[in-house]
Design an enzyme around this catalytic site. Structure first.
Site, PDB file in Angstrom:
ATOM      1  N   ALA A 158       0.825  -1.215   0.000  1.00  0.00           N
ATOM      2  CA  ALA A 158       0.000   0.000   0.000  1.00  0.00           C
ATOM      3  C   ALA A 158       0.854   1.258   0.000  1.00  0.00           C
ATOM      4  O   ALA A 158       0.343   2.368   0.069  1.00  0.00           O
ATOM      5  CB  ALA A 158      -0.932  -0.012   1.208  1.00  0.00           C
TER       6      ALA A 158
ATOM      7  N   ASP B   2      12.142   5.873   4.346  1.00  0.00           N
ATOM      8  CA  ASP B   2      11.286   4.911   5.050  1.00  0.00           C
ATOM      9  C   ASP B   2      11.856   4.492   6.414  1.00  0.00           C
ATOM     10  O   ASP B   2      11.167   4.619   7.429  1.00  0.00           O
ATOM     11  CB  ASP B   2      10.996   3.693   4.163  1.00  0.00           C
ATOM     12  CG  ASP B   2      10.434   4.109   2.802  1.00  0.00           C
ATOM     13  OD1 ASP B   2       9.997   5.259   2.676  1.00  0.00           O
ATOM     14  OD2 ASP B   2      10.446   3.292   1.877  1.00  0.00           O
TER      15      ASP B   2
HETATM   16  C1  GLA Z   1       9.605   4.846  -1.643  1.00  0.00           C
HETATM   17  C2  GLA Z   1      11.085   4.754  -1.297  1.00  0.00           C
HETATM   18  C3  GLA Z   1      11.546   6.011  -0.547  1.00  0.00           C
HETATM   19  C4  GLA Z   1      11.149   7.285  -1.302  1.00  0.00           C
HETATM   20  C5  GLA Z   1       9.683   7.225  -1.705  1.00  0.00           C
HETATM   21  C6  GLA Z   1       9.295   8.366  -2.600  1.00  0.00           C
HETATM   22  O1  GLA Z   1       8.850   4.829  -0.478  1.00  0.00           O
HETATM   23  O2  GLA Z   1      11.334   3.609  -0.518  1.00  0.00           O
HETATM   24  O3  GLA Z   1      12.935   5.962  -0.333  1.00  0.00           O
HETATM   25  O4  GLA Z   1      11.981   7.483  -2.398  1.00  0.00           O
HETATM   26  O5  GLA Z   1       9.348   6.024  -2.379  1.00  0.00           O
HETATM   27  O6  GLA Z   1       9.446   9.595  -1.954  1.00  0.00           O
END
Ligand code: GLA
Length: 397
Positions: free
Chosen positions: A120, A192
């Site tokens: 998600a 993240d």
């Molecule tokens: C994913 C990647 C993150 C970031 C986002 C977009 O979640 O894991 O490192 O690049 O996309 O902002």
């Protein structure tokens, strides 16, 4: 007892020694800015990966997960990717990355339970990696620094470890990032794991991905954050994410800068001729996102959610029209949200190409918003929509 502790007891026949948890995240603003050394605003949410563990001394890892019926086991030294049970690769990858930093472990039993919907775009995978790193720290305490491990933390009389310092959180995030990049194969940024580790209740996390400084901004007001999972699976491992990153890096090279962090809209437009059309579009998106996050810092301190919501809409339009990481279902969700009078802002969150949108909604109208958007979305796409209200929570522990 937590569900994960029950699962442990049921599978292994005795209670776990430690239980850790790592939240998922939403990216509030600053799409794909992290690997461009830019600015991003995120929030750790009240959905998490939980892991209960006990130590082993035979060098084996045995896993049971509430999401996958078959138990898995492997050696702590195993570095092969598992195609049959790919979820275990996040754990293996984290063990490999920890070992490379001299944080070793002699094996463990673990039960895993998660409340973050998978696919998600809410970072269930980063949460699992952060939980793994923290579980290993509980079993075999380590202190990570930028140059390796130093003297491990001592346990207090009750067996607990002192909370992580900011430096340790950053190094654990780097370790998880190494696992995802080198082992799992997604060339992602630090957003993240940092969000999972630096969460703070009632606050957004502002991350400067160049200096790796983190600030917390209040998300306090008569608002609610509603996540709508489009039901379109977002799989970062496929090439689309890595391709966007390459375009951004090519644009930076062509502009003669270290990263797109150094590029604002003015500079970009006067140097447009140096870029291919696709590079320009990607750089335009990143420059705009950085500007919006920078402005949001003041805006959130002032509690100006109406303006923040406008930035969210602009961010989504930029993803849709320039970066091209949206999809029909995400666009539909955002345009439906826009028509609801209580919605202040909406955008896709995370990598894109599916996954979720986030919606900033006046709190008093959350139910009417959720009902309205679910009804029309289901009717138009045939996909079930279960909007989730998400609260900002403290980071992994
Ligand atoms: C994913 C990647 C993150 C970031 C986002 C977009 O979640 O894991 O490192 O690049 O996309 O902002």
């Amino acid at each position: 007892m937590l569900e994960v502790q029950q699962l442990f007891r049921k599978h292994f026949g005795f209670p776990p020694i430690y239980t850790v948890q790592a939240p998922g995240r939403v990216e509030l603003l600053g799409n794909h800015t992290d690997y461009n050394q830019g600015l991003v605003l995120a929030m750790a949410i009240d959905r998490a990966a939980f892991m209960s563990v006990s130590a082993r001394t035979d060098g084996k890892v045995e896993l049971i997960s509430s999401a996958f019926p078959t138990p898995q086991s492997f050696s702590v030294l195993d570095t092969t990717r598992d195609v049959a049970a790919p979820w275990t690769n996040y754990i293996k990858g984290t063990l490999v990355a920890l070992r490379q930093r001299q944080a070793h472990c002699s094996g463990f039993n673990a039960a895993i339970h998660g409340t973050i919907p998978v696919g998600a775009g809410l970072s269930s995978s980063a949460a699992l990696m952060v939980a793994t790193a923290l579980a290993v720290r509980q079993l075999h305490p380590y202190t990570l620094t930028a140059t390796g491990v130093t003297v491990p933390p001592k346990r207090a009389g009750n067996g607990s470890l002192r909370p992580l310092t900011n430096v340790e959180k950053i190094e654990i995030a780097r370790t998880c990032h190494a696992a995802e990049t080198n082992f799992v194969g997604v060339n992602c940024g630090l957003l993240d794991p940092l969000s999972s580790l630096f969460g703070k209740a009632f606050h957004a996390i502002e991350i400067d991905c160049q200096s790796l400084t983190i600030e917390h901004l209040p998300m306090i007001g008569e608002i609610a954050l509603v996540v709508c999972d489009s039901g379109v699976k977002h799989a970062l491992v496929d090439g689309a994410y890595n391709e966007l990153r390459s375009q951004c890096e090519a644009a930076a090279r062509a502009l003669g800068v270290k990263s797109l962090r150094s590029v604002d809209s003015l500079f970009l437009n006067s140097n447009r001729k140096r870029l291919t059309e696709r590079e320009y579009q990607c750089a335009y998106h990143i420059a705009g996102e950085n500007q919006r996050v920078a402005a949001s810092s003041r805006i959130l301190r002032d509690g100006d959610f109406a303006q923040f919501g406008q930035f969210m809409f602009q961010s989504h339009e930029s993803s849709r029209d320039y970066f091209h990481n949206s999809c029909a279902e995400l666009d539909l969700l955002v345009s439906l949200a826009r028509t609801h009078p209580a919605c202040l802002g909406a955008r896709l969150t995370g990598g894109g190409f599916g996954g979720s949108t986030i919606n900033l909604v006046q709190r008093a109208a959350v139910e009417s918003f959720s009902k309205a958007i679910a009804t029309v979305y289901e009717k138009r796409t045939g996909r079930k929509l279960e909007p989730m209200i998400c609260l900002a929570v403290d980071g992994a522990k």
